[in-house]
Design an enzyme around this catalytic site. Structure first.
Site, PDB file in Angstrom:
ATOM      1  CG  HIS A   1      -1.917  -1.065   1.299  1.00  0.00           C
ATOM      2  ND1 HIS A   1      -1.823  -2.129   2.159  1.00  0.00           N
ATOM      3  CD2 HIS A   1      -3.057  -1.241   0.596  1.00  0.00           C
ATOM      4  CE1 HIS A   1      -2.870  -2.920   1.994  1.00  0.00           C
ATOM      5  NE2 HIS A   1      -3.633  -2.406   1.053  1.00  0.00           N
TER       6      HIS A   1
ATOM      7  CE  LYS B   1      -2.238  -8.720  -3.497  1.00  0.00           C
ATOM      8  NZ  LYS B   1      -3.346  -9.683  -3.370  1.00  0.00           N
TER       9      LYS B   1
END
Ligand code: PAF
Length: 294
Positions: free
Chosen positions: A37, A161
């Site tokens: 993140h 991802k």
């Protein structure tokens, strides 16, 4: 760092930032933040590489933390999904984020979840994650659209991802938010190759070994495909290998799709492709993918 749970407060801060000439950049997350993140935040703060630094507006970076009930199906891990808001806030503060937006469900869906402005993800959402998690992508797009409507970003950053999610968000943005730029952030991995995920914290030592095999498989299969081996044979051999190495876990799919339209491809395909894998390892669902040119 400003910290809001109210949509009105967020909108007011965005209005001020826009008036001061800032670029509004949104990084949507479900929290339980990790280095993956933070790499999205870094991209958000860096601005677009293709725009010369002298012409870039200073980014005003908003990170949303919201575990969206609409994208979890019955029996999935909504209740168990890790919630670590105070630790997340510390990480975001340290990363130089401008706003943490962490609303309650009622703020995101003021007319109730049934009364939300529901999105339908369409054909590319019927396979892979969408096949195994019916309704997941409709729920994901519904919250992403709501966040786009609240924050009105110029740019939004999503992790590569979640390749199918990224594809569907781009598709929705092209149709409904034509001025919004959707930027992809490369997957961040552990030294073992395992893609970072908020769910990795649930993996036991045995699970970790099986999880690491997913990326190893992707890398091996990609090099065979890039060397010209027939896709059906490569996929079948690696599916069998994964299943025999970890019979206690459940391989969901190992699939090759075109990066252009997310359609599964056959042996005669040439172009940019994505090889995707998903498996339920212990109690935890993991996904990963690699892009390749064949
Ligand atoms: O990728 C995620 O964390 C979520 O699907 C997202 C984009 C924040 C929407 O809830």
């Amino acid at each position: 760092m400003l910290r809001f749970s109210s949509a009105a407060d967020l909108k007011a801060a965005v209005g001020n930032a826009r008036t001061s000439g800032r670029e509004i950049v949104l990084v949507p997350t479900m929290g339980a933040l990790h280095a993956g993140h933070l790499s999205l935040v870094e991209l958000a703060k860096a601005g677009l590489p293709e725009v010369p630094a002298s012409e870039r507006k200073a980014p005003f970076v908003i990170v949303s933390v919201f575990v969206n009930p609409l994208q979890f199906g019955v029996g999935e891990d909504f209740e168990r999904y890790p919630r670590t808001l105070e630790a997340d806030a510390k990480l975001l503060e340290g990363a130089g984020v401008d706003v943490l937006f962490a609303p309650e469900v009622e703020e995101v869906y003021p007319n109730g979840q049934a009364g939300a402005n529901h999105k339908t993800a369409g054909k590319a959402a019927e396979i892979l994650e969408g096949h195994s998690r019916p309704g997941h992508f409709d729920g994901m797009l519904t919250v992403v659209a709501r966040l786009f409507d609240l924050a009105e970003p110029d740019r939004a950053v999503f992790g590569a991802k979640d390749a199918q999610q990224l594809f569907l968000v781009r598709q929705m943005a092209a149709k409904d938010y034509p001025n919004l730029l959707v930027q992809a952030a490369p997957t961040v991995r552990e030294a073992s190759g395992l893609a970072m995920s908020s769910r990795n914290r649930f993996l036991s030592a045995d699970d970790l070994r099986a999880a690491t095999a997913l990326n190893r498989t992707l890398r091996q299969a990609c090099s065979e495909l890039e060397a010209g081996a027939p896709a059906d044979e490569v996929l079948e051999a690696h599916r069998r290998q994964l299943e025999s190495d970890a019979p206690q876990d459940k391989l969901d799919y190992l699939q090759l799709v075109s990066a252009n339209d997310f359609e599964p491809v056959s042996n005669d395909f040439h172009g940019s492709a994505i090889l995707l894998v998903a498996a339920n390892i212990g109690q935890t669902r993991l996904i990963d993918n690699l892009e390749l040119l064949i």
